[in-house]
Scaffold this motif. Structure first.
Motif, PDB file in Angstrom:
ATOM      1  N   THR A   1       0.837  -1.194   0.000  1.00  0.00           N
ATOM      2  CA  THR A   1       0.000   0.000   0.000  1.00  0.00           C
ATOM      3  C   THR A   1       0.877   1.250   0.000  1.00  0.00           C
ATOM      4  O   THR A   1       2.021   1.227   0.463  1.00  0.00           O
ATOM      5  CB  THR A   1      -0.933   0.044   1.224  1.00  0.00           C
ATOM      6  OG1 THR A   1      -0.144   0.045   2.425  1.00  0.00           O
ATOM      7  CG2 THR A   1      -1.882  -1.142   1.236  1.00  0.00           C
ATOM      8  N   ALA A   2       0.309   2.337  -0.537  1.00  0.00           N
ATOM      9  CA  ALA A   2       0.953   3.653  -0.485  1.00  0.00           C
ATOM     10  C   ALA A   2       0.400   4.383   0.733  1.00  0.00           C
ATOM     11  O   ALA A   2      -0.813   4.568   0.850  1.00  0.00           O
ATOM     12  CB  ALA A   2       0.670   4.424  -1.769  1.00  0.00           C
ATOM     13  N   PRO A   3       1.242   4.800   1.682  1.00  0.00           N
ATOM     14  CA  PRO A   3       0.737   5.263   2.978  1.00  0.00           C
ATOM     15  C   PRO A   3       0.299   6.721   3.050  1.00  0.00           C
ATOM     16  O   PRO A   3      -0.325   7.118   4.023  1.00  0.00           O
ATOM     17  CB  PRO A   3       1.936   5.029   3.905  1.00  0.00           C
ATOM     18  CG  PRO A   3       3.126   5.217   3.022  1.00  0.00           C
ATOM     19  CD  PRO A   3       2.707   4.671   1.674  1.00  0.00           C
ATOM     20  N   TRP A   4       0.616   7.547   2.023  1.00  0.00           N
ATOM     21  CA  TRP A   4       0.339   8.977   2.141  1.00  0.00           C
ATOM     22  C   TRP A   4      -1.115   9.295   1.827  1.00  0.00           C
ATOM     23  O   TRP A   4      -1.722   8.668   0.958  1.00  0.00           O
ATOM     24  CB  TRP A   4       1.295   9.769   1.252  1.00  0.00           C
ATOM     25  CG  TRP A   4       2.674   9.783   1.838  1.00  0.00           C
ATOM     26  CD1 TRP A   4       3.614   8.803   1.723  1.00  0.00           C
ATOM     27  CD2 TRP A   4       3.224  10.788   2.680  1.00  0.00           C
ATOM     28  NE1 TRP A   4       4.734   9.150   2.457  1.00  0.00           N
ATOM     29  CE2 TRP A   4       4.518  10.359   3.041  1.00  0.00           C
ATOM     30  CE3 TRP A   4       2.760  12.011   3.161  1.00  0.00           C
ATOM     31  CZ2 TRP A   4       5.355  11.109   3.864  1.00  0.00           C
ATOM     32  CZ3 TRP A   4       3.596  12.769   3.984  1.00  0.00           C
ATOM     33  CH2 TRP A   4       4.869  12.321   4.329  1.00  0.00           C
ATOM     34  N   PRO A   5      -1.698  10.274   2.505  1.00  0.00           N
ATOM     35  CA  PRO A   5      -3.121  10.607   2.301  1.00  0.00           C
ATOM     36  C   PRO A   5      -3.392  11.077   0.870  1.00  0.00           C
ATOM     37  O   PRO A   5      -2.510  11.638   0.199  1.00  0.00           O
ATOM     38  CB  PRO A   5      -3.372  11.744   3.307  1.00  0.00           C
ATOM     39  CG  PRO A   5      -2.264  11.656   4.303  1.00  0.00           C
ATOM     40  CD  PRO A   5      -1.083  11.108   3.572  1.00  0.00           C
ATOM     41  N   ASP A   6      -4.608  10.859   0.412  1.00  0.00           N
ATOM     42  CA  ASP A   6      -5.025  11.384  -0.885  1.00  0.00           C
ATOM     43  C   ASP A   6      -4.847  12.897  -0.902  1.00  0.00           C
ATOM     44  O   ASP A   6      -5.113  13.582   0.098  1.00  0.00           O
ATOM     45  CB  ASP A   6      -6.490  11.032  -1.160  1.00  0.00           C
ATOM     46  CG  ASP A   6      -6.703   9.553  -1.383  1.00  0.00           C
ATOM     47  OD1 ASP A   6      -5.722   8.859  -1.686  1.00  0.00           O
ATOM     48  OD2 ASP A   6      -7.862   9.100  -1.258  1.00  0.00           O
ATOM     49  N   GLY A   7      -4.430  13.412  -2.050  1.00  0.00           N
ATOM     50  CA  GLY A   7      -4.213  14.847  -2.182  1.00  0.00           C
ATOM     51  C   GLY A   7      -2.792  15.282  -1.892  1.00  0.00           C
ATOM     52  O   GLY A   7      -2.446  16.457  -2.085  1.00  0.00           O
TER      53      GLY A   7
ATOM     54  N   ALA B   1       2.388   5.113  14.729  1.00  0.00           N
ATOM     55  CA  ALA B   1       3.365   4.220  14.102  1.00  0.00           C
ATOM     56  C   ALA B   1       3.239   4.254  12.582  1.00  0.00           C
ATOM     57  O   ALA B   1       4.250   4.242  11.865  1.00  0.00           O
ATOM     58  CB  ALA B   1       3.189   2.797  14.622  1.00  0.00           C
ATOM     59  N   ASP B   2       1.996   4.307  12.071  1.00  0.00           N
ATOM     60  CA  ASP B   2       1.796   4.358  10.626  1.00  0.00           C
ATOM     61  C   ASP B   2       2.320   5.671  10.051  1.00  0.00           C
ATOM     62  O   ASP B   2       2.878   5.699   8.945  1.00  0.00           O
ATOM     63  CB  ASP B   2       0.315   4.204  10.289  1.00  0.00           C
ATOM     64  CG  ASP B   2      -0.193   2.783  10.501  1.00  0.00           C
ATOM     65  OD1 ASP B   2       0.639   1.865  10.604  1.00  0.00           O
ATOM     66  OD2 ASP B   2      -1.428   2.607  10.577  1.00  0.00           O
ATOM     67  N   ALA B   3       2.133   6.762  10.773  1.00  0.00           N
ATOM     68  CA  ALA B   3       2.640   8.058  10.315  1.00  0.00           C
ATOM     69  C   ALA B   3       4.162   8.050  10.261  1.00  0.00           C
ATOM     70  O   ALA B   3       4.772   8.552   9.299  1.00  0.00           O
ATOM     71  CB  ALA B   3       2.145   9.168  11.235  1.00  0.00           C
TER      72      ALA B   3
END
Length: 334
Positions: free
Chosen positions: A148-154, A185-187
């Motif tokens: 998965t790509a972890p960065w928020p949409d936008g 942790a995800d951030a």
């Protein structure tokens, strides 16, 4: 095998040599029971210290393949893309290049970073490869559905640059605070995913990375302290302990084909299976170059035509039937 797959396979074949600190099997298991939160030791207190650490750490511990990221062979083509191509090209002459990028995937010790090489048309400069890797890390799509790509949409990239001492990544988006539903942790792992990808695209070792928001310094990015330049986390803390570099997800290969990757396993043991559903069509084992630290492995597989799942994993030496670290790729043998 199609020509693009041949090219990408060739450039990835040697892109697996890493240098890692040594450690015992128990050390690795204990260090990787969870994603280690980003601590203040990852934040270099001053730019002067950051410049010194970039030289020292790069010389001692950087991934060899990330230092010298290869480009696909073949005749360059003339670019005709729009002024803002997502692969980082800036117009003019382009060629097919293997762009290194990290994504997040599950492991037996929680979410970890997995490396992919994505073939993209981009210009031949180091700056273009750096931009392509950074853009793909922020807004690209993994080839492997397990990642998965972890960065928020936008999330977007305003600019990325290297001044000889540090990388500066200028981000666009509502990124000061950690979004709802994202754990601390995800951030922290998302920030590491960006750092690892940009450093791999640059190929200059583990240089410090300064994050900006809309052209300005920010005290946090995704709620992670970012006022000072950041360093890459220890690979044993953030990277998956078994990874397949080639063949890539969805590849069509000719038999026999070579599998390459990196693993940190007990006594360097690496086990593999070629499966069709629940049926094991082929199986075997090999050894990585070193025990207990991420290091290259390679083996060859002969198989009849068909669609397979390639599974590469370590072994459970505890006798307690514990989960193993593994990576899988869907491939077609022609």
């Amino acid at each position: 095998m199609s020509q693009p797959d041949d090219e990408l396979s060739r450039v990835l074949h040697d892109a697996v040599a890493d240098v890692r600190p040594r450690g015992s099997y128990d050390d690795i298991r204990s260090r990787t029971d969870k994603v280690v939160p980003m601590k203040s030791r990852w934040i270099l207190p001053t730019l002067a210290v950051a410049a010194v650490m970039a030289v020292v750490v790069a010389g001692a511990f950087w991934l060899t393949s990330d230092d010298t990221t290869p480009s696909p062979s073949g005749t360059p083509t003339q670019g005709t893309s729009s002024p803002q191509p997502t692969d980082g090209a800036t117009g003019g002459a382009t060629s097919r290049r293997a762009v290194p990028v990290y994504f997040v995937g599950d492991s037996s010790h929680g979410p970890k970073l997995y490396r992919e090489f994505q073939a993209k048309d981009t210009c031949d400069t180091d700056a273009c490869l750096l931009k392509a890797a950074t853009v793909t890390a922020l807004s690209g799509t993994p080839q492997d559905a397990d990642y998965t790509a972890p960065w928020p949409d936008g999330t977007g990239l305003r600019n990325v640059a290297y001044d000889g001492d540090a990388l500066t990544i200028d981000l666009v988006g509502d990124l000061h605070d950690r979004p709802a539903g994202m754990s601390q942790a995800d951030a922290e792992l998302a920030v590491q995913q960006l750092i690892y990808s940009a450093q791999a695209g640059l190929g200059k070792g583990r240089v410090p990375v300064q994050l900006l928001l809309d052209g300005k310094h920010s005290d946090t990015v995704l709620g992670v302290p970012a006022s000072e330049p950041l360093a890459a986390g220890n690979p044993d803390d953030v990277e998956a302990l078994v990874q397949v570099d080639a063949p890539a997800e969805g590849s069509t290969v000719s038999s026999p084909f070579t599998v390459t990757g990196r693993a940190a396993t007990f006594e360097a043991n690496v086990v593999w299976e070629l499966k069709q559903g629940d049926t094991v069509a082929k199986k075997g084992f090999t050894t990585a170059q070193e025990c207990c630290t991420l290091s290259p492995y390679s083996f060859q597989v002969t198989a009849p035509p068909g669609t397979y799942t390639l599974v590469v994993h370590d072994t459970d030496e505890s006798g307690q039937n514990l989960p193993v670290d593994q990576d899988t790729k869907q491939i077609t043998v022609q």
